[in-house]
Enzyme design. Structure first.
Site, short mmCIF file in Angstrom:
data_model
loop_
_atom_site.label_atom_id
_atom_site.label_comp_id
_atom_site.label_asym_id
_atom_site.label_seq_id
_atom_site.Cartn_x
_atom_site.Cartn_y
_atom_site.Cartn_z
N MET A 41 78.77 2.02 55.56
CA MET A 41 77.97 2.91 56.42
C MET A 41 76.48 2.58 56.25
O MET A 41 75.62 3.37 56.63
CB MET A 41 78.25 4.37 56.09
CG MET A 41 79.71 4.74 56.34
SD MET A 41 79.99 6.49 56.57
CE MET A 41 79.40 7.16 55.03
N ALA A 43 72.72 1.66 54.42
CA ALA A 43 71.90 2.10 53.28
C ALA A 43 72.40 1.35 52.04
O ALA A 43 72.71 1.95 51.00
CB ALA A 43 71.95 3.62 53.08
N LEU A 44 72.45 0.04 52.17
CA LEU A 44 73.14 -0.78 51.18
C LEU A 44 72.42 -0.77 49.83
O LEU A 44 71.20 -0.83 49.76
CB LEU A 44 73.26 -2.22 51.69
CG LEU A 44 74.00 -2.40 53.01
CD1 LEU A 44 74.17 -3.89 53.32
CD2 LEU A 44 75.36 -1.70 53.01
N HIS A 45 73.22 -0.69 48.77
CA HIS A 45 72.71 -0.76 47.40
C HIS A 45 73.52 -1.83 46.67
O HIS A 45 74.37 -2.51 47.29
CB HIS A 45 72.80 0.60 46.72
CG HIS A 45 74.17 1.24 46.80
ND1 HIS A 45 75.30 0.66 46.28
CD2 HIS A 45 74.58 2.39 47.39
CE1 HIS A 45 76.34 1.44 46.50
NE2 HIS A 45 75.93 2.49 47.19
N GLY A 47 75.99 -1.77 44.82
CA GLY A 47 77.45 -1.64 44.91
C GLY A 47 77.97 -2.34 46.16
O GLY A 47 78.93 -3.13 46.10
N HIS A 48 77.34 -2.07 47.29
CA HIS A 48 77.74 -2.74 48.53
C HIS A 48 77.55 -4.26 48.41
O HIS A 48 78.37 -5.04 48.91
CB HIS A 48 76.88 -2.26 49.71
CG HIS A 48 76.98 -0.81 50.02
ND1 HIS A 48 75.96 0.06 49.80
CD2 HIS A 48 77.99 -0.08 50.57
CE1 HIS A 48 76.31 1.28 50.20
NE2 HIS A 48 77.54 1.22 50.66
N GLN A 160 86.01 0.35 44.30
CA GLN A 160 86.84 1.27 43.51
C GLN A 160 86.18 2.64 43.37
O GLN A 160 86.86 3.63 43.07
CB GLN A 160 87.08 0.64 42.12
CG GLN A 160 88.02 1.42 41.24
CD GLN A 160 89.40 1.53 41.84
OE1 GLN A 160 90.10 0.54 41.98
NE2 GLN A 160 89.81 2.73 42.22
N LYS A 161 84.87 2.69 43.59
CA LYS A 161 84.13 3.96 43.53
C LYS A 161 84.84 5.05 44.34
O LYS A 161 84.90 6.20 43.94
CB LYS A 161 82.73 3.71 44.07
CG LYS A 161 82.04 4.87 44.69
CD LYS A 161 81.08 5.50 43.75
CE LYS A 161 80.52 6.81 44.26
NZ LYS A 161 80.26 6.88 45.68
N SER A 197 75.41 5.20 44.77
CA SER A 197 75.86 5.81 46.02
C SER A 197 74.65 5.94 46.93
O SER A 197 73.53 6.20 46.45
CB SER A 197 76.45 7.20 45.75
OG SER A 197 76.50 7.95 46.94
P1 AMP Z 1 79.99 3.54 52.11
O1 AMP Z 1 78.86 2.81 52.76
O2 AMP Z 1 79.55 4.60 51.16
O3 AMP Z 1 81.04 3.98 53.08
O4 AMP Z 1 80.71 2.48 51.19
C1 AMP Z 1 81.13 1.24 51.70
C2 AMP Z 1 81.94 0.54 50.65
O5 AMP Z 1 81.13 0.33 49.49
C3 AMP Z 1 83.17 1.33 50.20
O6 AMP Z 1 84.25 0.43 50.02
C4 AMP Z 1 82.71 1.90 48.89
O7 AMP Z 1 83.77 2.16 47.99
C5 AMP Z 1 81.83 0.79 48.36
N1 AMP Z 1 80.92 1.29 47.34
C6 AMP Z 1 80.05 2.33 47.46
N2 AMP Z 1 79.42 2.55 46.29
C7 AMP Z 1 79.91 1.63 45.41
C8 AMP Z 1 79.67 1.33 44.03
N3 AMP Z 1 78.80 2.03 43.31
N4 AMP Z 1 80.36 0.32 43.46
C9 AMP Z 1 81.27 -0.39 44.18
N5 AMP Z 1 81.53 -0.17 45.48
C10 AMP Z 1 80.87 0.83 46.09
#
Ligand code: AMP
Length: 292
Positions: A41, A43-45, A47-48, A160-161, A197
């Site tokens: 979604m 707002a990449l950090h 983790g992404h 896995q988050k 996150s």
């Molecule tokens: P989102 O943008 O929050 O929908 O997340 C997109 C993908 O990034 C999903 O598969 C999440 O599980 C993964 N993700 C989000 N935060 C983390 C994190 N801290 N570590 C690993 N993967 C993450």
């Protein structure tokens, strides 16, 4: 030499054209034709970015989708406030050699308004995150199914988050016979343990400090897991309940296959899930437990 900026594509037709041309050209050249999708979604950090890096290991043609999916937000949730930082996202992905960012509008994804045909997440979709966010997992699975059908990837990468999300996606991919394989990347954490996150930016410094109790509680649980699920739960509660700013929603030990809560005398691999509100920010985390 820095890698080229990813191409940002907004329409389904254009993305399909680019992917079929690219894979045809790669096939002729005898190059890697694998296509890998990373749904996000935005707002990449970091983790992404770990997901994107893993995707580059799995194939040369990586598509990172950036789409804040209205279908998975409930009334009164943060759909409108959700951070949108496409330019920064694209720059971060350039460093990793990601060739395509798919950033459609809601109108492109749902031309007739909210989709009437949806993927049902089943009973597990109403537990934990699904109990707090009714319809969330149906909306999430529906958009992931659409993205998989649009991109037709060889592999799709998740973090896995979001453990319950991973469970439901693996089940959907198996039960609906998608050809893509599902690859899961370990949770990336900041120093101090807080899982990264996009919503962490809503936290003020005091809240952020309190939020660390979630990962600390999970770590405490993992360290006593050999004593059983009740001991693991007690250890996590002791850490998290000591934080007045953290309003626990659920703390549960689930079976890795069924994702249902385990009995007190369960022995084997398990996963502990936690969700809490810190201020108005909803945070989730999880850890594997070895209850042997
Ligand atoms: P989102 O943008 O929050 O929908 O997340 C997109 C993908 O990034 C999903 O598969 C999440 O599980 C993964 N993700 C989000 N935060 C983390 C994190 N801290 N570590 C690993 N993967 C993450």
């Amino acid at each position: 030499m820095s890698p080229p900026i990813p191409e940002v594509i907004g329409t389904i037709a254009e993305l399909r054209d680019r992917l079929s041309l690219t894979t045809q050209n790669f096939a002729v050249a005898g190059a890697d034709t694998r296509v890998v999708l990373v749904p996000t979604m935005g707002a990449l950090h970091a983790g992404h970015l770990a997901l994107a890096r893993r995707a580059r290991e799995l194939g040369d043609t990586v598509v990172v989708s950036v789409f804040v999916n209205p279908l998975q937000f409930g009334a009164g949730e943060d759909l409108d406030q959700y951070p949108r930082t496409l330019d920064a996202d694209v720059s971060a992905l350039a460093e990793l050699g990601v060739p395509y960012v798919f950033a459609p509008t809601a109108q492109e994804m749902y031309p007739d308004g909210a989709a009437e045909t949806r993927v049902g997440a089943g009973p597990v979709g109403s537990l934990y995150e699904g109990a707090a966010r009714p319809g969330h997992f149906d909306g999430m699975l529906t958009v992931v199914a659409k993205l998989i059908n649009i991109v037709d990837p060889d592999a799709v990468v998740f973090g896995q988050k979001d453990a319950q999300q991973v469970h439901l996606i693996e089940r959907m991919v198996a039960e609906l016979n998608f050809r893509a394989s599902v690859d899961v990347v370990p949770t990336v954490r900041e120093e101090g343990g807080l899982a990264l996150s996009s919503r962490n930016q809503y936290l003020d410094p005091v809240q952020r400090e309190s939020a660390r109790s979630l990962s600390a509680g999970l770590a405490a649980a993992a360290s006593v897991a050999s004593q059983g699920a009740p001991a693991a739960l007690a250890a996590a509660h002791a850490v998290i309940d000591a934080q007045p700013l953290v309003k626990l929603d659920y703390l549960v030990v689930v079976h890795p296959q069924t994702f249902l809560p385990v009995d007190d005398d369960y022995r084997g691999p398990a996963r502990m899930l936690v969700a809490a509100l810190v201020g108005t920010t909803r945070l989730i985390d999880n850890v594997p437990l070895d209850i042997t």
